[in-house]
Design an enzyme around this catalytic site. Sequence first.
Site, mmCIF file in Angstrom:
data_model
loop_
_atom_site.group_PDB
_atom_site.id
_atom_site.type_symbol
_atom_site.label_atom_id
_atom_site.label_comp_id
_atom_site.label_asym_id
_atom_site.label_seq_id
_atom_site.Cartn_x
_atom_site.Cartn_y
_atom_site.Cartn_z
ATOM 1 N N THR A 17 0.711 -1.243 0.062
ATOM 2 C CA THR A 17 0.072 -0.015 -0.103
ATOM 3 C C THR A 17 0.809 1.241 -0.013
ATOM 4 O OG1 THR A 17 -0.127 -0.241 2.360
ATOM 5 C CG2 THR A 17 -1.947 -1.193 1.091
ATOM 6 N N GLY A 18 2.223 1.239 0.312
ATOM 7 C CA GLY A 18 2.951 2.237 0.046
ATOM 8 C C GLY A 18 3.172 2.828 -1.420
ATOM 9 N N SER A 19 3.842 3.886 -1.681
ATOM 10 C CA SER A 19 3.960 4.625 -2.990
ATOM 11 C C SER A 19 4.505 3.493 -3.601
ATOM 12 C CB SER A 19 4.425 5.809 -2.999
ATOM 13 O OG SER A 19 5.446 5.890 -2.610
ATOM 14 N N LYS A 43 -3.839 -2.769 7.951
ATOM 15 C CA LYS A 43 -4.620 -2.600 6.669
ATOM 16 C C LYS A 43 -5.367 -3.812 6.457
ATOM 17 C CE LYS A 43 -2.657 1.740 5.126
ATOM 18 N NZ LYS A 43 -2.067 2.437 4.132
ATOM 19 N N ILE A 96 13.525 -6.292 -2.557
ATOM 20 C CA ILE A 96 14.131 -4.949 -3.452
ATOM 21 C C ILE A 96 14.812 -4.089 -2.720
ATOM 22 C CG2 ILE A 96 13.141 -3.229 -5.045
ATOM 23 C CD1 ILE A 96 12.597 -6.307 -5.971
ATOM 24 N N THR A 97 14.413 -3.660 -1.560
ATOM 25 C CA THR A 97 14.970 -2.752 -0.516
ATOM 26 C C THR A 97 16.282 -2.485 -0.648
ATOM 27 O OG1 THR A 97 12.738 -3.135 0.884
ATOM 28 C CG2 THR A 97 14.906 -1.740 1.598
ATOM 29 N N GLU A 98 16.746 -1.337 -0.793
ATOM 30 C CA GLU A 98 18.323 -0.928 -0.796
ATOM 31 C C GLU A 98 18.487 -0.277 0.642
ATOM 32 O OE1 GLU A 98 19.276 1.876 -3.974
ATOM 33 O OE2 GLU A 98 21.226 2.187 -2.918
ATOM 34 N N GLU A 210 30.708 -7.596 -10.285
ATOM 35 C CA GLU A 210 31.253 -6.350 -9.864
ATOM 36 C C GLU A 210 32.539 -6.535 -8.986
ATOM 37 O OE1 GLU A 210 28.332 -4.019 -7.523
ATOM 38 O OE2 GLU A 210 27.052 -3.508 -9.128
ATOM 39 N N HIS A 248 27.265 0.602 -4.650
ATOM 40 C CA HIS A 248 26.691 -0.395 -3.855
ATOM 41 C C HIS A 248 27.650 -0.711 -2.876
ATOM 42 C CE1 HIS A 248 24.741 -2.255 -8.065
ATOM 43 N NE2 HIS A 248 24.081 -1.369 -7.427
#
Lengths: 292, 389
Positions: A17-19, A43, A96-98, A210, A248
């Site tokens: 529900t966040g953007s 929610k 996904i969070t960074e 990398e 990163h």
Amino acid sequence: MSILVDAATKVVVQGMTGSEGTFHTKQMVAAGTRVVAGVTPGKGGQVHEGIPVFDTVAEAKAKTGANTSVIFVPARFAADAVLEAIDAEMPLVVCITEGIPVLDMLKVKNALEASGKTRLIGPNCPGIITPGRAKIGIMPANIHTPGPVGVLSRSGTLTYEAVDQLTRRGIGQSTCIGIGGDPIIGSPFTSLLPLFEQDPQTEAVVMIGEIGGTAEEEAAAWIAANMTKPVVAFIAGATAPPGRRMGHAGAIISGGKGTAAEKKKVLREHGIHVVDSPADIGATVAKVLGRA
Amino acid sequence: MNVHEYQAKEVLARFGVPVPPGEVAETPEQAREIAEKLGGKVVVKAQVHAGGRGKAGGVKLADGPAEAEEKARQILGMTLVSPQTGPQGKLVRKVYVTKAVDIEHEYYLSVLVDRANACLTIMASAEGGVEIEKVAAESPEKIVRLAVSPVAGFSPYLGRRIGFSLGLSPDQVKQFTKLLSGIVRCFLETDASLVEINPMIRTPEGEVVALDAKISFDDNALFRHPDIAEMRDIHEEDPLEVEAGEAGLNYIRLDGTVGCMVNGAGLAMATMDIIDQHGARPANFLDVGGGASKESVTAAFRILLRDPDVKAILVNIFGGIVRCDRVAEGIIAAAKDVEIGVPLVVRLQGTNHEEARKMLEESGLPLIVAEELDEAARKVVEAAKGGAR
């Protein structure tokens, strides 16, 4: 075939529900993904973008049969969200969070090992896509097309660059996975390469590494010992100075270890097709597939 | 985030780690006062975020208050140049005045994150006071390594195993175990990413003390430690990098001539690499992030252009969720706001790149448009070599 996700994958979105969660849920649905539930504590019972919202992952899983979770929760709460998904025995979790604190990830990693029931992809990654069937993440679906190449990468936009080079040559992808740019990630190259080796659709693998750490060197050893399919690799950061973190959190050369030159050398010694220029990834894959 | 030695020791002392008494001074007079309070011989130590301070003349012994003042006067305001500062050196703004301690033996001790095994690692060596990288390369058997579970935390056996292997006496092992317990707790409770004690020393009286200390903290965890976040010293950072951080950009200044503006860290590194392969050096690493809005692009141009070595700029954006036409709008608007003055090569690829290319070509701006990554790198290197500012 593909690996990890396909049209049958049922997805719960933690932080829907966040953007960010709302935007990417719509994009995932548009790409054909079966998003069956959202989780936002407090929610539960609501319906957001036509999708039922639950208070906990366990409840969402029990009520919808979701088998995969994707996490769009802010960094300070993200480790807790992963731990909740592990506790609910979610088979696949994509974070996904960074910017998750390293010590939080150490605890997550220990919980993953203790549970043995969850595979984590990420954090700090674009997610997983099986083109045309399911997208669980934030990558642009439109640059992908179904085909024979598996893609594994520590990066985001550099992966899009590589995929775009493939697609524009008419070479599609089986599954593309961003494994994440952090020092501690759920699934290193070595835990995903076996899946591509076993996948009948996949004929070749692109591996984008990398500077920093030794994940690429470990992958090289595994590939040399076990892999029958050709692997094309690029290592970003040949020009990065030691001791500086290149965006990163995982991309740092420390104590002279983890340089691009050293990684490329080891990969070449193990028979991997290493490209020096990021512009040559597509052409080299075409060559190893005999399509040049 | 790195902190100064005096701050690291203040944090360690909270966890019961024995450190020599001392205080920080910003003027020679303050140094004198601190030396008076401490009594006896003191050491005056330059406070900069770099190692190798002793050899660079930034650490001096003083017999008493008058000499402490004199040594502080010599060190404060000096530009300290060590292998870790780079050739430009670092201006010394503070000195740490500590009680001098007699040294019988120097040890190395550190705690860091072992990313491969998802645990903490303690590293210790009886060969302290020197560069541990050298010991690691030449005689790795002289370094003891032990894993610490982040879940289980510290247990006294760790102190015993390492202490006895360092050749400490049973009584010293007890002291060492307490010191190590403090360091591991400090690491876990402050979200450190490195705690390094080099040297840890044994005094002739048999006391075990942390004589120097370095701590790096995890930037991503500073939200839980406002007291540590306050220890940040922006004088120790590149001003352009500080400004970039405030604008939400990830910028690292390098020594080349080609300014780079890229979205995503991996693509930014790859762009630097391909510029190098075409025969020029990147002037920076710059990740504008996922958004690449008009505001972030404008801020990025301003920062790139403040570096006088920049002879040409390459903008390389892979439009994914962010459409290239929106990025092109941002570039055109920014280019009108900021006097660019050096050749600008723009390569936009991905979603809606054709519209974006048309918009750039029709903008009337003196841009060099490129389609492919290789072409973009070639064009910007040519421009940097031929272009005058």
